[in-house]
Design a protein around this motif. Structure first.
Motif, PDB file in Angstrom:
ATOM      1  N   UNK A 143      -9.858  26.214   5.370  1.00 44.88           N
ATOM      2  CA  UNK A 143      -9.343  26.821   6.598  1.00 44.88           C
ATOM      3  C   UNK A 143     -10.114  26.308   7.811  1.00 44.88           C
ATOM      4  N   UNK A 144      -9.511  25.402   8.558  1.00 44.77           N
ATOM      5  CA  UNK A 144     -10.093  24.900   9.808  1.00 44.77           C
ATOM      6  C   UNK A 144      -9.240  25.443  10.943  1.00 44.77           C
ATOM      7  N   UNK A 145      -9.808  26.341  11.721  1.00 45.79           N
ATOM      8  CA  UNK A 145      -9.024  27.100  12.693  1.00 45.79           C
ATOM      9  C   UNK A 145      -8.721  26.324  13.968  1.00 45.79           C
ATOM     10  N   UNK A 146      -9.437  25.212  14.216  1.00 41.26           N
ATOM     11  CA  UNK A 146      -9.204  24.478  15.458  1.00 41.26           C
ATOM     12  C   UNK A 146      -7.785  23.937  15.478  1.00 41.26           C
ATOM     13  N   UNK A 147      -6.979  24.285  16.488  1.00 41.06           N
ATOM     14  CA  UNK A 147      -5.592  23.815  16.533  1.00 41.06           C
ATOM     15  C   UNK A 147      -5.515  22.327  16.882  1.00 41.06           C
ATOM     16  N   UNK A 148      -4.481  21.679  16.379  1.00 38.42           N
ATOM     17  CA  UNK A 148      -4.198  20.275  16.711  1.00 38.42           C
ATOM     18  C   UNK A 148      -5.404  19.373  16.460  1.00 38.42           C
ATOM     19  N   UNK A 149      -6.089  19.590  15.351  1.00 39.29           N
ATOM     20  CA  UNK A 149      -7.223  18.746  15.003  1.00 39.29           C
ATOM     21  C   UNK A 149      -6.733  17.332  14.707  1.00 39.29           C
ATOM     22  N   UNK A 150      -7.430  16.339  15.224  1.00 40.10           N
ATOM     23  CA  UNK A 150      -7.028  14.950  14.982  1.00 40.10           C
ATOM     24  C   UNK A 150      -7.308  14.557  13.538  1.00 40.10           C
ATOM     25  N   UNK A 151      -6.851  13.396  13.155  1.00 40.05           N
ATOM     26  CA  UNK A 151      -6.932  12.928  11.776  1.00 40.05           C
ATOM     27  C   UNK A 151      -8.359  12.973  11.234  1.00 40.05           C
ATOM     28  N   UNK A 152      -8.506  13.436   9.983  1.00 38.08           N
ATOM     29  CA  UNK A 152      -9.801  13.384   9.299  1.00 38.08           C
ATOM     30  C   UNK A 152     -10.039  11.933   8.883  1.00 38.08           C
ATOM     31  N   UNK A 153     -11.142  11.345   9.325  1.00 32.11           N
ATOM     32  CA  UNK A 153     -11.360   9.922   9.068  1.00 32.11           C
ATOM     33  C   UNK A 153     -12.347   9.633   7.943  1.00 32.11           C
ATOM     34  N   UNK A 154     -13.302  10.557   7.677  1.00 33.13           N
ATOM     35  CA  UNK A 154     -14.310  10.271   6.654  1.00 33.13           C
ATOM     36  C   UNK A 154     -15.051  11.550   6.280  1.00 33.13           C
ATOM     37  N   UNK A 155     -15.583  11.592   5.053  1.00 35.30           N
ATOM     38  CA  UNK A 155     -16.463  12.653   4.592  1.00 35.30           C
ATOM     39  C   UNK A 155     -17.839  12.083   4.282  1.00 35.30           C
ATOM     40  N   UNK A 156     -18.863  12.920   4.393  1.00 31.85           N
ATOM     41  CA  UNK A 156     -20.207  12.583   3.922  1.00 31.85           C
ATOM     42  C   UNK A 156     -20.933  13.873   3.579  1.00 31.85           C
ATOM     43  N   UNK A 157     -21.932  13.766   2.699  1.00 35.59           N
ATOM     44  CA  UNK A 157     -22.768  14.918   2.362  1.00 35.59           C
ATOM     45  C   UNK A 157     -24.112  14.769   3.049  1.00 35.59           C
ATOM     46  N   UNK A 158     -24.549  15.829   3.725  1.00 33.18           N
ATOM     47  CA  UNK A 158     -25.865  15.825   4.361  1.00 33.18           C
ATOM     48  C   UNK A 158     -26.932  15.998   3.286  1.00 33.18           C
ATOM     49  N   UNK A 159     -28.206  15.739   3.618  1.00 31.32           N
ATOM     50  CA  UNK A 159     -29.278  15.879   2.604  1.00 31.32           C
ATOM     51  C   UNK A 159     -29.348  17.248   1.951  1.00 31.32           C
ATOM     52  N   UNK A 160     -28.846  18.302   2.621  1.00 34.12           N
ATOM     53  CA  UNK A 160     -28.837  19.635   2.011  1.00 34.12           C
ATOM     54  C   UNK A 160     -27.542  19.914   1.250  1.00 34.12           C
ATOM     55  N   UNK A 161     -26.767  18.827   0.957  1.00 31.80           N
ATOM     56  CA  UNK A 161     -25.545  18.887   0.138  1.00 31.80           C
ATOM     57  C   UNK A 161     -24.392  19.621   0.800  1.00 31.80           C
TER      58      UNK A 161
END
Length: 264
Positions: free
Chosen positions: A111-129
């Motif tokens: 659930x991402x509440x921000x309306x009209x979010x632009x395309x998701x381009x990439x994922x990454x995991x931070x050092x705290x997973x």
């Protein structure tokens, strides 16, 4: 593209000369069951399956055949742009700004509440997973499958983030349409550019992928091939990956190192 082998490297702030590295090469296409030729993401889950996101559906590869998951299987869209594993389940980002994860049986929306979010381009995991996502024009999002978007970070001047990955808790590499940036996250929610990494060609950086042993990164560009970043005497060493055929590494959208140290 299946490439054997692995090199070891990690991040620094200086550079030295680049040297090519030759890899074995194998191609998968429609004759193998991968009926879509435009691949945008590759991921291996904890069971060993490879998930391949295309512009027209999601495929799962078991080492022998490809299985297709169409939009009717509760997918957010046919156009899968990126993917990541949270250590248990695979997550998928879409061109329409939505994020889903697969729990072994069903696809569930984050659930991402921000309306009209632009395309998701990439994922990454931070050092705290924690799972993070980059968007085409709305910065970086820290995500939770339970609560959705936790926090947003953005550049002071609008910058399109194509790919990114973390160097440490607060520093990251960001791939843009015009090259690679070395950046820092500030408590205010701003992404500060420390410096451009000029040793990588100033073309579109389509993927930044941390090596499985977490010692460094693969950097893929749209028109100039794939690079490795290594260190020698506290300096960058940049090596370009060369296939052992006449194949030209252009149009690369994503790279992934599987559990057998193959680079896809």
């Amino acid at each position: 593209m299946l490439c054997k082998g692995i090199l070891f490297f990690f991040f620094s702030v200086l550079t030295i000369h680049a040297f090519p590295q030759s890899y074995n090469f194998r191609n998968f296409n429609s004759e193998d069951g991968l009926t879509q030729s435009y691949v945008y993401s590759i991921l291996q889950d904890v069971q060993g399956y490879l998930w391949i996101g295309t512009d027209n559906g999601l495929f799962r590869y078991n080492g022998f055949k490809f299985e297709n998951y169409p939009t009717g299987d509760s997918l957010a869209d046919n156009f899968i742009t990126c993917s990541v594993s949270d250590g248990k389940w695979p997550w998928f980002g879409y061109s329409n700004g939505r994020v889903l994860y697969f729990n072994g049986e069903n696809f569930n929306a984050v659930n991402i509440t921000q309306p009209d979010l632009s395309s998701i381009t990439h994922f990454a995991k931070s050092p705290d997973d924690q799972i993070w996502a980059s968007t085409y024009s709305d910065g970086l999002l820290k995500l939770s499958k339970d609560t959705g978007a936790v926090k947003r970070y953005h550049f002071k001047d609008q910058t399109i983030i194509i790919s990114f990955d973390f160097v440490n808790d607060t520093e990251l590499l960001a791939g843009t349409n015009t090259g690679l940036l070395y950046c820092r996250l500030k408590g205010s929610g701003e992404i500060e550019m420390i410096r451009p990494v000029l040793e990588i060609p100033e073309s579109k950086v389509t993927c930044i992928h941390k090596m499985r042993n977490k010692s460094g990164f693969y950097i893929a560009t749209e028109n100039d091939g794939i690079f490795q970043l290594t260190t020698q005497d506290n300096k960058f060493k940049i090596s370009k990956i060369i296939a052992n055929t006449d194949f030209n590494f252009t149009g690369i959208e994503d790279i992934y190192e599987d559990s057998q140290s193959n680079l896809w």
